[in-house]
Design a protein around this motif. Structure first.
Motif, short mmCIF file in Angstrom:
data_model
loop_
_atom_site.label_atom_id
_atom_site.label_comp_id
_atom_site.label_asym_id
_atom_site.label_seq_id
_atom_site.Cartn_x
_atom_site.Cartn_y
_atom_site.Cartn_z
N LEU A 273 -29.27 36.54 45.05
CA LEU A 273 -29.27 37.73 45.92
C LEU A 273 -27.93 38.35 46.09
O LEU A 273 -27.55 39.50 46.03
CB LEU A 273 -30.36 37.76 47.04
N ALA A 274 -27.03 37.44 46.82
CA ALA A 274 -25.72 37.94 47.25
C ALA A 274 -24.99 38.36 46.05
O ALA A 274 -24.32 39.39 46.26
CB ALA A 274 -25.17 36.62 47.91
N GLU A 275 -25.06 37.60 44.89
CA GLU A 275 -24.04 37.94 43.96
C GLU A 275 -24.34 39.12 43.23
O GLU A 275 -23.87 39.91 42.83
CB GLU A 275 -24.20 36.81 42.99
N SER A 276 -25.95 39.36 43.06
CA SER A 276 -26.39 40.48 42.35
C SER A 276 -26.48 41.64 43.30
O SER A 276 -26.32 43.00 42.85
CB SER A 276 -27.59 40.33 41.83
N GLY A 277 -26.29 41.52 44.75
CA GLY A 277 -26.63 42.73 45.52
C GLY A 277 -27.94 43.18 45.54
O GLY A 277 -28.26 44.59 45.94
N VAL A 278 -29.00 42.46 45.37
CA VAL A 278 -30.31 42.69 45.06
C VAL A 278 -31.22 42.21 46.29
O VAL A 278 -30.43 41.33 46.83
CB VAL A 278 -31.15 42.62 43.84
N LYS B 194 -36.74 41.16 48.77
CA LYS B 194 -38.10 41.53 48.62
C LYS B 194 -38.14 42.13 47.13
O LYS B 194 -39.24 41.90 46.56
CB LYS B 194 -38.51 42.68 49.47
N THR B 195 -36.95 42.55 46.53
CA THR B 195 -37.24 42.89 45.10
C THR B 195 -37.26 41.80 44.01
O THR B 195 -37.90 41.88 43.10
CB THR B 195 -35.91 43.74 44.68
N LEU B 196 -36.65 40.68 44.61
CA LEU B 196 -36.73 39.67 43.56
C LEU B 196 -38.16 39.03 43.59
O LEU B 196 -38.86 38.88 42.20
CB LEU B 196 -36.03 38.29 44.08
N TYR B 197 -38.86 38.83 44.60
CA TYR B 197 -40.11 38.55 44.64
C TYR B 197 -41.09 39.40 44.41
O TYR B 197 -42.42 39.23 44.10
CB TYR B 197 -40.45 37.86 46.15
N HIS B 198 -40.64 40.78 44.04
CA HIS B 198 -41.49 41.74 43.59
C HIS B 198 -41.72 41.71 41.98
O HIS B 198 -42.55 41.79 41.54
CB HIS B 198 -40.87 43.07 43.84
N ASP C 87 -31.47 48.00 35.25
CA ASP C 87 -32.80 47.53 35.68
C ASP C 87 -32.56 46.19 36.61
O ASP C 87 -31.64 45.43 36.39
CB ASP C 87 -33.37 47.21 34.23
N LYS C 88 -33.13 46.39 37.99
CA LYS C 88 -32.98 45.07 38.64
C LYS C 88 -33.46 44.03 38.09
O LYS C 88 -33.03 42.74 38.33
CB LYS C 88 -33.62 45.54 40.09
N HIS C 89 -34.69 44.11 37.50
CA HIS C 89 -35.22 42.89 36.65
C HIS C 89 -34.17 42.12 35.84
O HIS C 89 -34.00 41.03 36.08
CB HIS C 89 -36.46 43.28 35.92
N GLU C 90 -33.58 43.08 35.17
CA GLU C 90 -32.62 42.36 34.11
C GLU C 90 -31.33 41.91 35.12
O GLU C 90 -30.85 40.78 34.65
CB GLU C 90 -32.19 43.69 33.32
N LEU C 91 -31.06 42.80 35.66
CA LEU C 91 -29.73 42.31 36.77
C LEU C 91 -29.88 40.68 37.28
O LEU C 91 -29.02 40.08 37.38
CB LEU C 91 -29.51 43.17 37.73
N ARG D 283 -29.64 38.38 34.56
CA ARG D 283 -28.46 37.92 34.14
C ARG D 283 -27.44 37.30 35.35
O ARG D 283 -26.85 36.25 34.93
CB ARG D 283 -27.77 39.18 33.79
N THR D 284 -27.48 37.80 36.46
CA THR D 284 -26.91 36.83 37.45
C THR D 284 -27.38 35.60 37.86
O THR D 284 -26.73 34.69 37.92
CB THR D 284 -27.20 37.61 38.87
#
Lengths: 194, 194
Positions: free
Chosen positions: B35-40, B43-47, B8-12, B15-16
């Motif tokens: 974002l760099a550390e998680s590779g996400v 836009k996904t974060l702010y989603h 789950d990106k949310h969980e990732l 955690r990161t």
DNA sequence: CACAGAATAGACAGATCTGTCTACTTATGT
DNA sequence: ACATAAGTAGACAGATCTGTCTATTCTGTG
């Protein structure tokens, strides 16, 4: 050289910075805010301190002086020995309840807070915080020595007091449990009672 | 809806972000680093989170879950009662010495650190930290109840343990005194002994 | 007075940070 | 198969932050 009537800009910057860092967090406060609040020019700040980090370190040392002087004077106001050790927790209680204007509105332990923001244990800031804790431990130990206990017993009582003190500050701040000092005091009283 | 195989990106993100916030401080870590550390993607974060502050709050709640689950399981691994209360300090000792990979390299109490950076007691983050401390206190109290002491005595023992725990964490972190948990344990052992 | 050190006001460079947005690419469930 | 939701990559705006610099003023001492 060192003038008298006007407050030293060096000292003014440290005091202003401390108040802001303590109440809002260090990374959350920019040097521009410190300058606006103190009315000092930016050039003057960088004349006295090579960088913001050096200013932060100066605020830690400033707080160490103020806080420890306050503690020392509180412990001297009562008879040496057991009374002085219990007085520590009266002092904490006053601090938590904002009855000590010299020490600023309670916002947790500045040294713990600063260590949290400057996590690297080798950084000058973190080390200055560690030194403060060591000095306070030494102060308590000095008072414990007046009880003329065995070395081992004295070590134990000192550690008990220091651990309870730190715990009380943390809980008073994070949980808002302002009675923490009194609760800790009761425990020490019970231990010293026998 | 909620997929299974990929994390789950949310969980990732949580955690990161937690790992970075915990080791470097919250204001010192920008979302771009998360974002760099998680590779996400940003836009996904702010989603998932309306703002960085909401992400911070989520990391606090995540840490609460992990940390409390860990504590609960540790206290269940030994006989109920006195052993469980002493085991708390074995757990802390393991944490301080980085023998608990699930709990991350020791960097003080995340809740204390987060409270220091978000000083406003009314902020959601600070309140989440306070809730964590209340939950841990309740957990200890539950174990103390097994000793079948008087209400008053049980309150006192609980407070003693909680204060020592907080104090040990602070001193272990700021001073680097990694023996703090064992020292606290000795005190509790002495108190429970009689 | 003259001079040196300290201070001022604030523009500026360069970095960084949060949050938005576009255009495109997977997945997934019906 | 198709609609919907989730994700990607990264440019971008706008704010803010540290630290530098210029040009000027104040102040204390020889």
């Amino acid at each position: 050289m060192k003038q008298g009537v006007n407050m030293d800009k060096h000292e003014l910057l440290i005091r202003t910075a401390f108040k802001l860092f303590y109440t809002r967090g260090i990374h959350a406060v920019g040097v521009n805010l410190v300058l606006a609040e103190s009315g000092v020019a930016k050039k003057t700040l960088y004349h006295h301190f090579p960088s913001k980090e050096h200013l932060v370190e100066a605020t830690v040392r400033y707080r160490d002086r103020c806080y420890r002087d306050w503690l020392i004077s509180r412990l001297e106001q009562v008879p040496a020995g057991k009374d002085a050790l219990l007085e520590l927790f009266n002092a904490l209680d006053d601090w938590f309840h904002d009855r000590v204007p010299d020490i600023d509105h309670f916002h947790g332990c500045f040294f713990v807070n600063a260590s949290a923001e400057f996590g690297d244990q080798k950084s000058a800031i973190h080390r200055a915080c560690a030194e403060h804790k060591a000095c306070v431990t030494a102060l308590i130990r000095k008072h414990v020595n007046r009880l003329s206990l065995s070395e081992k017993k004295a070590d134990e009582i000192t550690q008990l007091i220091i651990l309870l003190k730190e715990g009380a500050i943390s809980l008073a701040y994070v949980q808002g449990n302002l009675n923490a000092a009194k609760e800790a005091q009761k425990i020490v009283e019970g231990t010293l009672g026998d």
